[in-house]
Design an enzyme around this catalytic site. Structure first.
Site, PDB file in Angstrom:
ATOM      1  N   TYR A  41       0.843  -1.197   0.000  1.00 31.22           N
ATOM      2  CA  TYR A  41       0.000   0.000   0.000  1.00 31.22           C
ATOM      3  C   TYR A  41       0.882   1.252   0.000  1.00 31.22           C
ATOM      4  CZ  TYR A  41      -4.442   2.456   0.719  1.00 31.22           C
ATOM      5  OH  TYR A  41      -5.563   3.240   0.546  1.00 31.22           O
ATOM      6  N   GLY A  42       1.905   1.204  -0.858  1.00 32.73           N
ATOM      7  CA  GLY A  42       2.793   2.347  -1.008  1.00 32.73           C
ATOM      8  C   GLY A  42       2.301   3.257  -2.120  1.00 32.73           C
ATOM      9  N   HIS A  60       5.532  -4.183 -12.918  1.00 36.99           N
ATOM     10  CA  HIS A  60       6.887  -4.154 -13.485  1.00 36.99           C
ATOM     11  C   HIS A  60       7.295  -5.611 -13.671  1.00 36.99           C
ATOM     12  CE1 HIS A  60      10.944  -3.088 -14.381  1.00 36.99           C
ATOM     13  NE2 HIS A  60      11.457  -3.277 -13.179  1.00 36.99           N
TER      14      HIS A  60
END
Length: 340
Positions: A27-28, A110
């Site tokens: 949760y960044g 990514h």
């Protein structure tokens, strides 16, 4: 030019996510943006974090049910991993792999862990990527004003036959299809992303600005002048390029600046620079950069090299001058990334 497709709103079916539980692991910067955008798009989103995470209370306060990564993976149909590259393999092995079910979709923003074989998922799950081309706070703020950040979409494994459709639905859920979602592969995204960061966006640009700053200071100019000319004004030029390309930027600057651009750029970025860039790309493609990075980030490596480089960079004279200069800005306390 490749024939890779760009998908927009009309190509994406958000209703495919109805009845699905999406677990956002982390949760960044990206995690909070994906979670909030998906929730606002009507999706059922839960958050997976490690016990004691600083983000736990924040996610709860923003309206989410929060579980450990293992619990979230068990409950979810779609699992999006949004934690640091170097932490993904261990977390996957411990928390996600035991809780994957056939037909689940494992997602990434990514391709690093999949492309370099850090994570090898079972054959009966979909493995896809939606990679926004912008930081998380921009993914969120653009969504809130009815726009979106362009994204990349890739499919590494299509177990269900619907992997791309599902990934595009997710892309629409975070607002990406409002701007456009470009089809790519895990390999292309990983290698170009790493190269762009290292050779141009972070490594190249920071080194160029600091080198210019040092050259002026060593010639006896006031470091504050050097900071304004070589670092502060970079944003003005980049914003013009972002809006209107190189031609638009050159249209907006003086003839003197444009003339200097044409005759001096090739003297600074030379054939030697290009040769170095090719070597950087080669080191990314053959996996040697990934190997070096993961070794330094491992428990055995203890981030020794990484921390030493970070400390050295923080002590550069331009950082000292920059801190002083930025205090002058009337907006200096708005949207601050680092609070001293």
């Amino acid at each position: 030019m490749s024939d890779a497709k760009i998908f927009y709103q009309s190509d994406c079916n958000l209703s495919l996510l109805e009845g699905k539980t999406i677990a956002i692991i982390g949760y960044g910067s990206q995690g909070h943006a994906h979670a909030l955008n998906l929730k606002d798009s009507g999706c059922n989103v839960i958050i997976g974090l490690y016990e004691g995470s600083k983000s736990w209370d924040k996610a709860v306060a923003q309206g989410f049910e929060v579980f450990t990564a293992a619990e979230a993976a068990k409950k979810a149909d779609i699992i999006m991993i949004l934690i640091n590259d170097e932490k993904q393999a261990a977390m996957y092995k411990k928390d996600i792999a035991p809780n994957l079910e056939a037909g689940n979709m494992l997602m990434f923003a990514h391709g690093f862990a999949i492309h370099f074989g850090q994570i090898i998922p079972p054959a009966d799950v979909d493995v896809t990527m939606i990679a926004p081309k912008g930081p998380g706070h921009t993914v969120r703020s653009e969504y809130e004003v009815g726009k979106g950040v362009p994204c990349l979409v890739a499919v590494a494994q299509d177990a269900t036959g619907k992997a791309q459709e599902m990934a595009l639905a997710y892309g629409a859920g975070i607002g990406g299809s409002r701007a456009g979602i470009l089809e790519t592969t895990f390999r292309t995204e990983t290698e170009t992303d790493l190269f762009g960061e290292q050779a141009v966006l972070c490594g190249g640009v920071c080194a160029l600005m600091q080198c210019g700053f040092e050259t002026l200071v060593e010639a006896g100019y006031d470091p504050r002048n050097a900071y304004f000319e070589c670092i502060h004004e970079m944003k003005l030029i980049v914003d013009l390029i972002y809006q209107s390309g190189f031609a638009g930027m050159r249209y907006s600057i003086s003839n003197t600046a444009e003339y200097g651009d044409y005759i001096t750029g090739p003297k600074v970025v030379t054939e030697e620079t290009k040769k170095a860039m090719k070597q950087i790309l080669h080191n990314i493609q053959d996996g040697s950069f990934a190997k070096e990075f993961l070794l330094d980030m491992s428990e055995a490596g203890g981030q020794a090299h990484f921390r030493a480089m970070r400390k050295l960079a923080a002590e550069h004279p331009s950082e000292v001058v920059g801190e002083e200069i930025r205090k002058l800005y009337s907006w200096s306390d708005e949207d601050k990334l680092i609070n001293n």
